[in-house]
Design an enzyme around this catalytic site. Sequence first.
Site, PDB file in Angstrom:
ATOM      1  N   LYS A  25      47.901  31.035  36.288  1.00  9.03           N
ATOM      2  CA  LYS A  25      47.731  32.219  37.136  1.00  9.03           C
ATOM      3  C   LYS A  25      48.890  32.284  38.101  1.00  9.03           C
ATOM      4  O   LYS A  25      49.461  31.257  38.471  1.00  9.03           O
ATOM      5  CB  LYS A  25      46.423  32.116  37.932  1.00  9.03           C
ATOM      6  CG  LYS A  25      45.933  33.439  38.446  1.00  9.03           C
ATOM      7  CD  LYS A  25      45.174  34.162  37.365  1.00  9.03           C
ATOM      8  CE  LYS A  25      44.559  35.451  37.826  1.00  9.03           C
ATOM      9  NZ  LYS A  25      43.576  35.935  36.855  1.00  9.03           N
TER      10      LYS A  25
HETATM   11  N1  GLU Z   1      43.910  38.839  34.723  1.00  8.81           N
HETATM   12  C1  GLU Z   1      43.030  38.880  33.601  1.00  8.81           C
HETATM   13  C2  GLU Z   1      41.990  37.780  33.700  1.00  8.81           C
HETATM   14  O1  GLU Z   1      41.745  37.250  34.763  1.00  8.81           O
HETATM   15  C3  GLU Z   1      43.756  38.922  32.267  1.00  8.81           C
HETATM   16  C4  GLU Z   1      44.597  37.737  31.957  1.00  8.81           C
HETATM   17  C5  GLU Z   1      45.441  37.911  30.699  1.00  8.81           C
HETATM   18  O2  GLU Z   1      45.272  38.866  29.989  1.00  8.81           O
HETATM   19  O3  GLU Z   1      46.273  37.031  30.477  1.00  8.81           O
HETATM   20  O4  GLU Z   1      41.351  37.447  32.743  1.00  8.81           O
END
Ligand code: GLU
Length: 425
Positions: A115
């Site tokens: 993240k």
């Molecule tokens: N931000 C989204 C999540 O928390 C998508 C992450 C992604 O597609 O890599 O799942």
Amino acid sequence: MARYKEPAPIKDHLNPLDSMMERFSEAAQKLGLDESMYNALKSPEKTVAVSLPVTMDDGKIHVFEGYRVVHSANLGPSKGGIRYSMSVTLDEVKALAAWMTWKCAVVGIPYGGAKGGIKCEPRNMSAGELERLTRAYTCAMADVFGPEKDIPAPDMGTNQQTMAWIMDEYSKIKGVSSPAVVTGKPLVLGGSLGRIEATGRGVMVSARSAMGKLKMNPSKVSAAVQGFGNVGSISAKLLEQQGVKIVAISDISGGYYNPKGIDIEEAINYTTTNKGTLEGFEKADKISNEELLELDVEVLVPAAMEDQITVKNADRIKAKLIVEGANGPTASNADQILNDKGIMIIPDILANAGGVTVSYFEWVQNRLGYFWTEERVNRRADRIMKQAFESVYEASIKYNVNMRIAAYIVAIDKVAKTMELRGTF
Ligand code: GLU
């Protein structure tokens, strides 16, 4: 253009890393996870913190805090969104990165978890400022990111445009066109059909599976949805299409309640002509975000942000089913209370995994150079979500635990087995 003013940091924020760790520890114990494996999985593999000096529209330099945390790259390249918010802290990013590891493992896609986050208030920034900040961040992370290393995507405060800038900056730095370095891109730049709707669609599919287990008839059920961004609005729309009566919605301007049901398409159209907010929406009574959570509904979908359901309000929650559209909307200090009330919770790492699932499809299509129809994307994503739900449900019976701990068990077991096979130094 007014001088950029950074708002005060958000206080009284519970630490989502504690919530993640508590569930991880409980699941590891139930699973009988070896202590050395537990230690190996509890800390992120890589933590990168950067200071990003960016020239603002008034000519002054503002220095932003940015992070990228790779929790695990055991199952494959690490995957996870980038968040632009004043709530961003290193601990928050660490929790969100770990949740990505568990999420990808639960749905069985070949990714580890990561993240990113930048502490900023995107609503107070111009498009030019956001572009410069995004390019500065990409430049700083150019050796972290990579189509086979670490693949960002949108999260709170970021969108398709942000992903387009990342793709462009990364491609320029590497001297190759590299669409697969990031997902959630605009369609013309190699995005996937169905990606925008994917998280909300997965929430709807999980909610339907859960309603099936609870013998709830969707057309006799009412729901409240907290948050009206991408996830909340689309979850609400798709649940409404399943016959569910959406009696309350909310965003930063507050909650909106109509016991007769809210026409979600109308509410979405309202926000598009009202600077993206529900402020002034007259087809419902104004309530607070807190009141929304405590409404007498069958289904509650928290799709805003972390720590909305806590020890402070958990005993007043009336819903029988909670489907977590957001990451970490329930603090771990509320788990026991909700459990004792017999509420079924479809946890974030399962319920909102539709987004990363279609991100995976986008990445596959980019690498193939061949694009799928929306029908194919949706059909395959729905199948993955339904299978994941069933495997978590089975684990909840096998280990006699709730759906949240069951989801962690499924995920930890997979990651630990992979790690064992791959070996360590
Ligand atoms: N931000 C989204 C999540 O928390 C998508 C992450 C992604 O597609 O890599 O799942």
